[in-house]
Design a protein around this motif. Structure first.
Motif, PDB file in Angstrom:
ATOM      1  N   VAL A 149       6.985   8.295  15.923  1.00 51.77           N
ATOM      2  CA  VAL A 149       6.457   7.723  14.675  1.00 51.77           C
ATOM      3  C   VAL A 149       5.077   7.094  14.848  1.00 51.77           C
ATOM      4  O   VAL A 149       4.467   6.702  13.857  1.00 51.77           O
ATOM      5  CB  VAL A 149       7.447   6.685  14.074  1.00 51.77           C
ATOM      6  CG1 VAL A 149       8.774   7.335  13.741  1.00 51.77           C
ATOM      7  CG2 VAL A 149       7.615   5.486  14.965  1.00 51.77           C
ATOM      8  N   ARG A 150       4.566   7.035  16.059  1.00 49.66           N
ATOM      9  CA  ARG A 150       3.252   6.421  16.294  1.00 49.66           C
ATOM     10  C   ARG A 150       2.147   7.033  15.444  1.00 49.66           C
ATOM     11  O   ARG A 150       1.351   6.289  14.861  1.00 49.66           O
ATOM     12  CB  ARG A 150       2.900   6.489  17.772  1.00 49.66           C
ATOM     13  CG  ARG A 150       1.546   5.872  18.097  1.00 49.66           C
ATOM     14  CD  ARG A 150       1.284   5.771  19.560  1.00 49.66           C
ATOM     15  NE  ARG A 150       1.335   7.066  20.205  1.00 49.66           N
ATOM     16  CZ  ARG A 150       1.132   7.262  21.498  1.00 49.66           C
ATOM     17  NH1 ARG A 150       0.862   6.238  22.283  1.00 49.66           N
ATOM     18  NH2 ARG A 150       1.195   8.456  22.021  1.00 49.66           N
ATOM     19  N   PRO A 151       2.077   8.363  15.309  1.00 52.31           N
ATOM     20  CA  PRO A 151       1.011   8.909  14.449  1.00 52.31           C
ATOM     21  C   PRO A 151       1.103   8.411  13.000  1.00 52.31           C
ATOM     22  O   PRO A 151       0.090   8.153  12.351  1.00 52.31           O
ATOM     23  CB  PRO A 151       1.242  10.416  14.518  1.00 52.31           C
ATOM     24  CG  PRO A 151       2.013  10.639  15.762  1.00 52.31           C
ATOM     25  CD  PRO A 151       2.831   9.415  15.961  1.00 52.31           C
ATOM     26  N   VAL A 152       2.294   8.225  12.500  1.00 49.56           N
ATOM     27  CA  VAL A 152       2.471   7.740  11.131  1.00 49.56           C
ATOM     28  C   VAL A 152       2.074   6.267  11.048  1.00 49.56           C
ATOM     29  O   VAL A 152       1.431   5.839  10.084  1.00 49.56           O
ATOM     30  CB  VAL A 152       3.944   7.916  10.686  1.00 49.56           C
ATOM     31  CG1 VAL A 152       4.179   7.311   9.310  1.00 49.56           C
ATOM     32  CG2 VAL A 152       4.322   9.383  10.708  1.00 49.56           C
ATOM     33  N   ILE A 153       2.420   5.497  12.075  1.00 47.90           N
ATOM     34  CA  ILE A 153       2.105   4.065  12.091  1.00 47.90           C
ATOM     35  C   ILE A 153       0.598   3.842  12.154  1.00 47.90           C
ATOM     36  O   ILE A 153       0.064   2.954  11.493  1.00 47.90           O
ATOM     37  CB  ILE A 153       2.800   3.378  13.294  1.00 47.90           C
ATOM     38  CG1 ILE A 153       4.317   3.398  13.097  1.00 47.90           C
ATOM     39  CG2 ILE A 153       2.311   1.952  13.475  1.00 47.90           C
ATOM     40  CD1 ILE A 153       5.091   2.971  14.313  1.00 47.90           C
ATOM     41  N   LYS A 154      -0.102   4.660  12.934  1.00 51.58           N
ATOM     42  CA  LYS A 154      -1.549   4.485  13.101  1.00 51.58           C
ATOM     43  C   LYS A 154      -2.313   4.803  11.829  1.00 51.58           C
ATOM     44  O   LYS A 154      -3.391   4.279  11.596  1.00 51.58           O
ATOM     45  CB  LYS A 154      -2.063   5.354  14.259  1.00 51.58           C
ATOM     46  CG  LYS A 154      -1.730   4.776  15.606  1.00 51.58           C
ATOM     47  CD  LYS A 154      -2.436   5.540  16.684  1.00 51.58           C
ATOM     48  CE  LYS A 154      -2.205   4.849  18.010  1.00 51.58           C
ATOM     49  NZ  LYS A 154      -2.940   5.485  19.098  1.00 51.58           N
ATOM     50  N   SER A 155      -1.756   5.680  11.001  1.00 45.11           N
ATOM     51  CA  SER A 155      -2.491   6.072   9.784  1.00 45.11           C
ATOM     52  C   SER A 155      -2.223   5.174   8.601  1.00 45.11           C
ATOM     53  O   SER A 155      -1.721   4.143   8.612  1.00 45.11           O
ATOM     54  CB  SER A 155      -2.145   7.490   9.385  1.00 45.11           C
ATOM     55  OG  SER A 155      -0.770   7.616   9.111  1.00 45.11           O
TER      56      SER A 155
END
Length: 155
Positions: A149-155
Protein backbone atom coordinates in the motif's frame (compact mmCIF):
# COMPACT_ATOMS: atom_id res chain seq x y z
CA UNK A 1 2.43 17.01 10.39
CA UNK A 2 -1.18 15.97 11.00
CA UNK A 3 -0.55 12.64 9.29
CA UNK A 4 2.44 11.92 11.56
CA UNK A 5 0.51 12.81 14.72
CA UNK A 6 -2.39 10.56 13.70
CA UNK A 7 -0.10 7.61 12.92
CA UNK A 8 1.79 8.20 16.16
CA UNK A 9 -1.44 8.26 18.18
CA UNK A 10 -2.73 5.15 16.44
CA UNK A 11 0.58 3.42 17.12
CA UNK A 12 0.49 4.36 20.83
CA UNK A 13 -3.08 3.09 21.17
CA UNK A 14 -2.09 -0.10 19.37
CA UNK A 15 0.91 -0.64 21.70
CA UNK A 16 -1.21 -0.13 24.82
CA UNK A 17 -3.85 -2.56 23.54
CA UNK A 18 -1.16 -5.08 22.54
CA UNK A 19 0.48 -4.95 25.96
CA UNK A 20 -2.87 -5.41 27.69
CA UNK A 21 -3.75 -8.39 25.47
CA UNK A 22 -0.34 -10.07 25.39
CA UNK A 23 1.03 -9.38 28.84
CA UNK A 24 -2.02 -9.11 31.08
CA UNK A 25 -4.41 -11.55 29.30
CA UNK A 26 -7.37 -10.94 31.56
CA UNK A 27 -8.38 -9.14 34.69
CA UNK A 28 -6.27 -8.70 37.80
CA UNK A 29 -7.46 -11.94 39.44
CA UNK A 30 -6.44 -13.90 36.30
CA UNK A 31 -3.01 -12.27 36.31
CA UNK A 32 -2.50 -12.96 40.02
CA UNK A 33 -3.61 -16.59 39.65
CA UNK A 34 -1.22 -17.05 36.71
CA UNK A 35 1.63 -15.49 38.68
CA UNK A 36 0.94 -17.75 41.65
CA UNK A 37 0.87 -20.83 39.41
CA UNK A 38 4.13 -19.90 37.68
CA UNK A 39 5.85 -19.20 41.01
CA UNK A 40 4.72 -22.63 42.26
CA UNK A 41 6.11 -24.23 39.10
CA UNK A 42 9.39 -22.40 39.59
CA UNK A 43 9.61 -23.68 43.15
CA UNK A 44 9.26 -27.19 41.71
CA UNK A 45 12.12 -26.49 39.28
CA UNK A 46 10.01 -25.78 36.18
CA UNK A 47 10.89 -22.39 34.78
CA UNK A 48 8.49 -20.36 32.64
CA UNK A 49 10.76 -20.28 29.62
CA UNK A 50 11.00 -22.27 26.41
CA UNK A 51 14.15 -21.70 24.36
CA UNK A 52 13.82 -24.62 21.92
CA UNK A 53 12.74 -23.20 18.55
CA UNK A 54 9.59 -24.65 16.97
CA UNK A 55 8.81 -26.82 20.02
CA UNK A 56 5.36 -25.39 20.71
CA UNK A 57 4.70 -24.75 17.00
CA UNK A 58 5.44 -28.39 16.16
CA UNK A 59 3.33 -29.45 19.16
CA UNK A 60 0.38 -27.50 17.70
CA UNK A 61 0.94 -29.09 14.28
CA UNK A 62 1.30 -32.57 15.79
CA UNK A 63 -1.88 -32.10 17.81
CA UNK A 64 -3.66 -30.99 14.64
CA UNK A 65 -2.43 -34.03 12.71
CA UNK A 66 -3.41 -36.44 15.47
CA UNK A 67 -6.66 -35.00 16.77
CA UNK A 68 -7.83 -32.41 14.26
CA UNK A 69 -8.26 -28.75 14.95
CA UNK A 70 -7.72 -27.71 18.56
CA UNK A 71 -9.36 -24.31 18.51
CA UNK A 72 -7.47 -22.97 21.54
CA UNK A 73 -3.96 -23.75 20.29
CA UNK A 74 -4.71 -22.68 16.72
CA UNK A 75 -6.29 -19.47 18.02
CA UNK A 76 -3.24 -18.69 20.16
CA UNK A 77 -0.86 -19.29 17.24
CA UNK A 78 -2.94 -17.16 14.87
CA UNK A 79 -3.34 -14.36 17.42
CA UNK A 80 0.43 -14.36 17.97
CA UNK A 81 0.78 -13.54 14.28
CA UNK A 82 -2.20 -11.22 13.80
CA UNK A 83 -1.45 -9.21 16.94
CA UNK A 84 1.84 -8.04 15.47
CA UNK A 85 0.70 -7.29 11.91
CA UNK A 86 0.00 -3.64 12.78
CA UNK A 87 3.50 -3.19 14.20
CA UNK A 88 5.14 -4.22 10.93
CA UNK A 89 2.76 -1.92 9.06
CA UNK A 90 2.76 1.14 11.33
CA UNK A 91 6.46 1.39 12.23
CA UNK A 92 7.58 2.34 8.71
CA UNK A 93 4.78 4.90 8.53
CA UNK A 94 6.18 6.71 11.58
CA UNK A 95 9.44 7.56 9.81
CA UNK A 96 9.27 8.78 6.22
CA UNK A 97 12.90 8.03 5.36
CA UNK A 98 13.57 5.21 7.83
CA UNK A 99 11.48 2.41 6.37
CA UNK A 100 14.05 -0.27 5.69
CA UNK A 101 12.97 -3.84 6.31
CA UNK A 102 15.97 -4.63 8.54
CA UNK A 103 15.52 -1.56 10.77
CA UNK A 104 11.80 -2.18 11.07
CA UNK A 105 12.27 -5.85 11.97
CA UNK A 106 14.99 -5.02 14.51
CA UNK A 107 12.63 -2.57 16.23
CA UNK A 108 9.89 -5.20 16.21
CA UNK A 109 12.26 -7.83 17.58
CA UNK A 110 13.40 -5.58 20.43
CA UNK A 111 9.79 -4.88 21.42
CA UNK A 112 8.86 -8.58 21.23
CA UNK A 113 11.88 -9.55 23.33
CA UNK A 114 10.96 -6.93 25.93
CA UNK A 115 7.48 -8.45 26.21
CA UNK A 116 8.90 -11.97 26.57
CA UNK A 117 11.42 -10.83 29.21
CA UNK A 118 8.68 -9.05 31.18
CA UNK A 119 6.55 -12.20 31.10
CA UNK A 120 9.49 -14.25 32.40
CA UNK A 121 10.66 -11.88 35.12
CA UNK A 122 7.18 -10.93 36.37
CA UNK A 123 5.93 -14.55 36.22
CA UNK A 124 2.90 -13.52 34.16
CA UNK A 125 3.46 -15.91 31.29
CA UNK A 126 5.88 -18.20 29.54
CA UNK A 127 8.78 -16.66 27.66
CA UNK A 128 8.69 -18.75 24.50
CA UNK A 129 11.00 -18.48 21.51
CA UNK A 130 8.11 -19.70 19.36
CA UNK A 131 6.12 -16.63 20.40
CA UNK A 132 9.03 -14.52 19.15
CA UNK A 133 9.00 -16.42 15.83
CA UNK A 134 5.23 -16.08 15.41
CA UNK A 135 5.19 -12.42 16.50
CA UNK A 136 8.02 -11.55 14.13
CA UNK A 137 6.19 -13.40 11.34
CA UNK A 138 3.24 -11.10 11.98
CA UNK A 139 5.55 -8.08 11.74
CA UNK A 140 6.93 -9.37 8.44
CA UNK A 141 3.43 -9.82 7.01
CA UNK A 142 2.53 -6.33 8.22
CA UNK A 143 5.62 -4.91 6.53
CA UNK A 144 4.73 -6.71 3.28
CA UNK A 145 1.28 -5.13 3.49
CA UNK A 146 2.99 -1.75 4.01
CA UNK A 147 5.05 -2.32 0.85
CA UNK A 148 1.89 -3.13 -1.09
CA UNK A 149 0.00 0.00 0.00
CA UNK A 150 3.02 2.34 0.13
CA UNK A 151 2.46 3.66 -3.42
CA UNK A 152 -1.12 4.58 -2.50
CA UNK A 153 -0.02 6.20 0.78
CA UNK A 154 2.65 8.32 -0.93
CA UNK A 155 0.19 9.73 -3.46
Amino acid sequence: MIRYINIKNIFIIYLVALIIMVVLKGDLSDVLARMESIIEQRNEGNWNISLKPFESISSVLDSYNRFGVNIVTVKVAILNIIGFLPMGFLLPLLKKNNTSFIKTMLKCLVFILIIEIIQFIACIGVADVDDVILNLSGCIIGYIFYLIVRPVIKS
